[in-house]
Enzyme design. Structure first.
Site, mmCIF file in Angstrom:
data_model
loop_
_atom_site.group_PDB
_atom_site.id
_atom_site.type_symbol
_atom_site.label_atom_id
_atom_site.label_comp_id
_atom_site.label_asym_id
_atom_site.label_seq_id
_atom_site.Cartn_x
_atom_site.Cartn_y
_atom_site.Cartn_z
ATOM 1 N N SER A 154 1.234 -1.504 -0.615
ATOM 2 C CA SER A 154 -0.111 0.054 -0.017
ATOM 3 C C SER A 154 1.306 1.062 0.375
ATOM 4 C CB SER A 154 -0.817 -0.167 0.991
ATOM 5 O OG SER A 154 -1.250 1.568 1.315
ATOM 6 N N TYR B 233 -2.260 -1.660 10.405
ATOM 7 C CA TYR B 233 -2.315 -1.124 8.821
ATOM 8 C C TYR B 233 -1.306 -1.101 8.160
ATOM 9 C CZ TYR B 233 -4.147 -0.818 3.946
ATOM 10 O OH TYR B 233 -3.409 -1.248 2.651
#
Ligand code: NAD
Length: 260
Positions: free
Chosen positions: A142, A155
């Site tokens: 990401s 995350y």
């Protein structure tokens, strides 16, 4: 070696993973899909990709938070396709909360699915790739594997770890024809994201266009979403002969987000 390569794409019943599964099948690779969801919907996706691309497509419902399930996924893929040449670690979940309020069970689950699953699946498939002198590991990290945002501690931590795993595995595979790369998407329009737009518009009393531009895409300079198929296309490229010298990288596909 078979003419086509064989791929596992984790979390490919939705969003980015589903697009990657389709792109790899379009490129002629056999694909083992994985992920949760309604059984008849999953079968419809599997059958459609297989029929439309002509590539064999199978499905295994392994829970990627469970190492024993991951071993079963690998065994099922080898039983169906003979070997695993391409691994796409894509399954992922998100929770947004200040660290002091972050639910510990969600932290554990994010680390298991977004981080440890990639380690386990690589651990279980690396020996075969090295022995055959060809392999591709594509980790869907990401922009949050490169930069942080508040309230996404687990995350961001997991995605940074995946970038570290990618570099390590790239070094271990370098002399064996095995490459490892991370793709770092910005905001991608997946069903998960689409569902949030009307709710956010209502909650903030703004239009859906304003939600997209001022809330979701505030950090993404292009002010448009990355498309799932663009991640699929890059995955196919990373699996192609042209990409054999690209390894250990973290490639942003983020509309300029990490150029800030
Ligand atoms: P999504 O929710 O549409 O898809 C997630 C997939 O993972 C689904 O197939 C789901 O069934 C599967 N999954 C969830 N838990 C699982 C488990 N325990 N075992 C097996 N499969 C499981 O999400 P998405 O937006 O397509 O995200 C896919 C990946 O891309 C994730 O790793 C995510 O972090 C990453 N990513 C997404 C975006 C974005 O904006 N959508 C941006 C950057 C990175």
């Amino acid at each position: 070696m078979p003419e086509f390569k064989t791929a596992i794409v984790t979390g490919s019943t939705s969003g980015i993973g589903l697009a990657i599964a389709r792109s790899l099948a379009e490129a002629g690779h056999a694909v083992m899909m994985n992920g949760f969801g309604d059984a008849s919907e999953i079968e419809a996706h599997r059958a459609a990709i297989e029929t439309e691309t002509g590539s064999p497509v199978a499905y295994n419902g392994a829970d990627m938070s469970k190492p024993d399930d991951i071993a079963v996924l690998v065994a099922a893929t080898e039983a169906r396709f003979g070997q695993v040449d391409i691994v796409v670690n894509n399954a992922g979940i998100q929770t947004v909360a200040p660290i002091e309020d972050f639910p510990v069970d969600r932290y554990d689950l994010i680390m298991a699915i977004n981080m440890s699953a990639a380690w386990h699946l690589t651990r279980l498939t690396m020996a075969g790739m090295k022995a055959r002198k060809w392999g591709r590991i594509v980790n869907i990290a990401s922009a949050h594997g490169l930069v942080a945002s508040p309230f996404k501690s687990a995350y961001v931590m997991a995605k940074h770890a995946v970038v570290g795993l990618t570099k390590t595995v790239a070094l271990e595979g370098a002399e064996f024809g095995v490459t490892a790369n991370a793709i770092c998407p910005g905001y991608v329009l997946t069903p998960l994201v689409e569902a949030q737009i009307p709710e956010t518009a209502k909650a903030r009393n703004i239009t859906e266009e304003e939600v997209i531009r001022d809330v979701l895409l505030a950090a993404q300079p292009t002010k448009t979403f990355v498309q799932p198929g663009q991640i699929g296309a890059l995955t196919v490229f990373l699996c192609s002969p042209a990409a054999s010298q690209i390894t250990g990288t973290a490639i942003p596909v983020d509309g300029g987000w990490t150029a800030h």
